[in-house]
Design an enzyme around this catalytic site. Structure first.
Site, PDB file in Angstrom:
ATOM      1  CG  ASP A  69     -37.202  14.555 -13.010  1.00 51.85           C
ATOM      2  OD1 ASP A  69     -36.593  14.199 -14.042  1.00 51.85           O
ATOM      3  OD2 ASP A  69     -37.992  13.640 -12.489  1.00 51.85           O
ATOM      4  CG  HIS A 109     -32.870  13.426 -12.774  1.00 51.66           C
ATOM      5  ND1 HIS A 109     -33.858  12.930 -12.681  1.00 51.66           N
ATOM      6  CD2 HIS A 109     -32.195  13.748 -11.392  1.00 51.66           C
ATOM      7  CE1 HIS A 109     -33.898  12.495 -11.166  1.00 51.66           C
ATOM      8  NE2 HIS A 109     -33.249  12.960 -10.596  1.00 51.66           N
TER       9      HIS A 109
END
Ligand SMILES: *[C@@H]1O[C@H](CO)[C@@H](O)[C@H](O)[C@H]1NC(C)=O
Ligand SMILES: *[C@@H]1O[C@H](CO)[C@@H](O)[C@H](O)[C@H]1NC(C)=O
Ligand SMILES: *[C@@H]1O[C@H](CO)[C@@H](O)[C@H](O)[C@H]1NC(C)=O
Ligand SMILES: *[C@@H]1O[C@H](CO)[C@@H](O)[C@H](O)[C@H]1NC(C)=O
Ligand SMILES: *[C@@H]1O[C@H](CO)[C@@H](O)[C@H](O)[C@H]1NC(C)=O
Ligand SMILES: *[C@@H]1O[C@H](CO)[C@@H](O)[C@H](O)[C@H]1NC(C)=O
Ligand SMILES: *[C@@H]1O[C@H](CO)[C@@H](O)[C@H](O)[C@H]1NC(C)=O
Ligand SMILES: *[C@@H]1O[C@H](CO)[C@@H](O)[C@H](O)[C@H]1NC(C)=O
Ligand SMILES: *[C@@H]1O[C@H](CO)[C@@H](O)[C@H](O)[C@H]1NC(C)=O
Ligand SMILES: *[C@@H]1O[C@H](CO)[C@@H](O)[C@H](O)[C@H]1NC(C)=O
Length: 456
Positions: A248, A271
């Site tokens: 993430d 991310h």
């Protein structure tokens, strides 16, 4: 030096009670570098070399043992978690009373994976349902692991449990709530159930030399929400010299993150380094300001530099939890960014989760994005959007229609321009095909963007 002191330390610990003065590895010099915070960090008070409180290695629950060692050593001592020792924290551990105390973690701290137990016991926060096993707060606290200390969240149990209940609370591996002055350094952090770190209500903290990673043992239950760091209601924070291997955001600036420096990170599988998401909650006011992100290597990621802002909502919508929140993002710089196999080198959107650009233009963001600079970006993206390598999308700044009011600190005004002064300079990012890189630029001042904008 560290090994030598460690040997003395171990011999002393084995041979005598805590009352005998002995040497132990002291806190290394930690400097924010190469960028330094605009407000220098306050100096740490001297620690008494002989005031050492070893956390009972035999305790079945290390939580109360840690709290009692911290009480004993508060005001000038050092709490020590011994090497080659596994401490299991099995109950919520409130360490928000700390004053001028260091915590040296040389062993492994594991958190009990009794999922049911923690549902009602973990420290809970309304913001994004954040929960904590333990929390650090107070003044002048250095938590250090010298590259040896490890925090283990036994994440797989939680990722598997999430498959049967999506809204299950999964605690964050490390968190501060009201920590003013101090550092977190030299720790290994693995398998967090949720975010690895949250820095809340805190200021003047240096975070350095952290190694974050994930081991999946059940591929049918993959990790989720394993952000490296999230900052919230915090100011003057430096995060640097660390490696993050997760699934993430590498670092995420949540509402009211100001004066933040992030530098020298190697992020893999992530991310990106993200502002937001912001503007999600109507009636709230989110600020991200004075952020400098410097020298990041980003590999195998969905995004490199990322800013995600929710658009507005139709007029008279009340209680919406999907956009319409006000505030601003101002003075954010991303400088020196190396991409390898990232889907987008830069993704800026003011239309986060909008059903279409038209819908977003109709109800533009009420959260202003201004004075943003992306510069010195290098590397090669993934093939995912080839030949496109980046996307810069604002809400329609041209005005007209309902609800187009920018809400500033002084209240609503009729200035409808919600994106201002967004610049890109020296962007040398190529797609794998090596054809000319293309950029999606929507509602942008293209004169400020040194990239090849194409019509979306
Ligand atoms: C962080 O890295 C920089 C550059 O590599 C170095 O000068 C600095 O000493 C490092 N800081 C710490 C605390 O390790
Ligand atoms: C899922 O977890 C949440 C949070 O602990 C709890 O409120 C809810 O009842 C659980 N749902 C089910 C179906 O167990
Ligand atoms: C921060 O401080 C405020 C005011 O003391 C408190 O209400 C809040 O719970 C604290 N924590 C967070 C995460 O905001
Ligand atoms: C692996 O995950 C799947 C899907 O959640 C679950 O059904 C299975 O029981 C898990 N296996 C183990 C060994 O926990
Ligand atoms: C960038 O960070 C890396 C570590 O990830 C470090 O080795 C390198 O010296 C840094 N470069 C600059 C220009 O600070
Ligand atoms: C980096 O991330 C990729 C994709 O998630 C993964 O396959 C790889 O093992 C990671 N690399 C390292 C060194 O952990
Ligand atoms: C952020 O700070 C502003 C200004 O102090 C305040 O009005 C707002 O409520 C804060 N927002 C959050 C999410 O804490
Ligand atoms: C912008 O932020 C940087 C820190 O990243 C700070 O040094 C600078 O003073 C800020 N600029 C303005 C105009 O506030
Ligand atoms: C990126 O992913 C590839 C394939 O999984 C892996 O070989 C490589 O080591 C990863 N890069 C980094 C920096 O971990
Ligand atoms: C929104 O509410 C105001 C005040 O109640 C009202 O005057 C206005 O007509 C409403 N607008 C819409 C589009 O419903």
């Amino acid at each position: 030096m560290q090994r030598h002191l460690l040997t003395i330390f171990l011999a002393a610990t084995a041979a005598s009670a805590v009352t005998t003065p002995f040497s132990f590895p002291s806190l290394p010099d930690l400097v924010a570098s190469p960028k330094t915070p605009s407000t220098p960090f306050p100096l740490s008070a001297a620690r008494h070399p002989s005031k050492i409180c070893v956390v009972d290695p035999e305790a079945t629950d290390a939580g109360p043992a840690l709290i009692s060692a911290a009480r004993e050593c508060n005001n000038g001592g050092t709490v020590v978690l011994l090497p080659d020792t596994t401490y299991t924290i099995a109950s919520p551990t409130d360490l928000t009373f700390l004053q001028s105390v260091d915590v040296l973690i040389l062993g492994t701290v594991v958190f009990s994976d009794d999922v049911e137990y923690w549902q009602t016991r973990a420290f809970g926060y309304p913001y994004q349902d954040a929960h904590l096993f333990w929390k650090f707060g107070g003044r002048d606290v250095n938590i250090y692991g010298l590259g040896i200390g490890t925090l283990d969240g036994l994440g797989q149990t939680w990722w598997t449990a999430k498959r049967s209940n999506e809204t299950l609370y999964r605690p964050i591996l490390f968190g501060t709530d009201g920590l003013f002055g101090g550092s977190v350094s030299g720790l290994n952090m693995k398998n967090s159930p949720f975010w690895f770190n949250v820095i809340m209500n805190s200021s003047d903290i240096l975070i350095t030399d952290i190694n974050i990673w994930i081991e999946v043992t059940n591929s049918s239950s993959p990790p989720a929400n394993t952000d490296g760091w999230d900052t919230y209601r915090s100011t003057n924070i430096v995060i640097q010299n660390s490696t993050i291997d997760n699934y993430d955001d590498c670092v995420s600036f949540k509402p009211n993150s100001t004066n933040i420096i992030v530098q020298n990170l190697q992020c893999n599988g992530s991310h990106g380094i993200s502002v937001g998401s912001l503007g999600q909650y109507q009636g709230e006011y989110d600020i991200v300001e004075d952020v400098y992100v410097y020298n990041i290597s980003m590999s195998n990621a969905s995004d490199g530099a990322r800013i995600k802002i929710w658009p507005g909502v139709p007029p008279n919508t009340t209680g919406s939890n999907s956009g319409g929140g006000a505030g601003y993002v101002r003075n954010v710089t991303y400088d020196l960014f190396y991409n390898t196999n990232t889907d987008w080198a830069i993704e800026l959107t003011q239309c986060y989760f909008a059903s279409s650009q038209e819908a977003c233009n109709e109800y533009p963001a009420v959260l202003l994005v201004e004075d943003i600079l992306f510069k010195n970006f290098y590397g090669i993206t993934s093939a995912r959007h080839d030949p496109r390598v980046g996307t810069l999308v604002c809400s329609d700044p041209s005005g007209g229609g309902n609800g187009r009011y920018l809400i500033t600190e002084k209240g609503a005004n009729s200035d409808t321009q919600v994106c201002k002064n967004i610049r890109a300079e020296n962007i040398a990012v190529a797609p794998p095909s090596a054809v000319t890189a293309e950029w999606i630029c929507t509602n942008m001042d293209e004169g400020l963007l040194d990239v090849n904008c194409i019509a979306a």
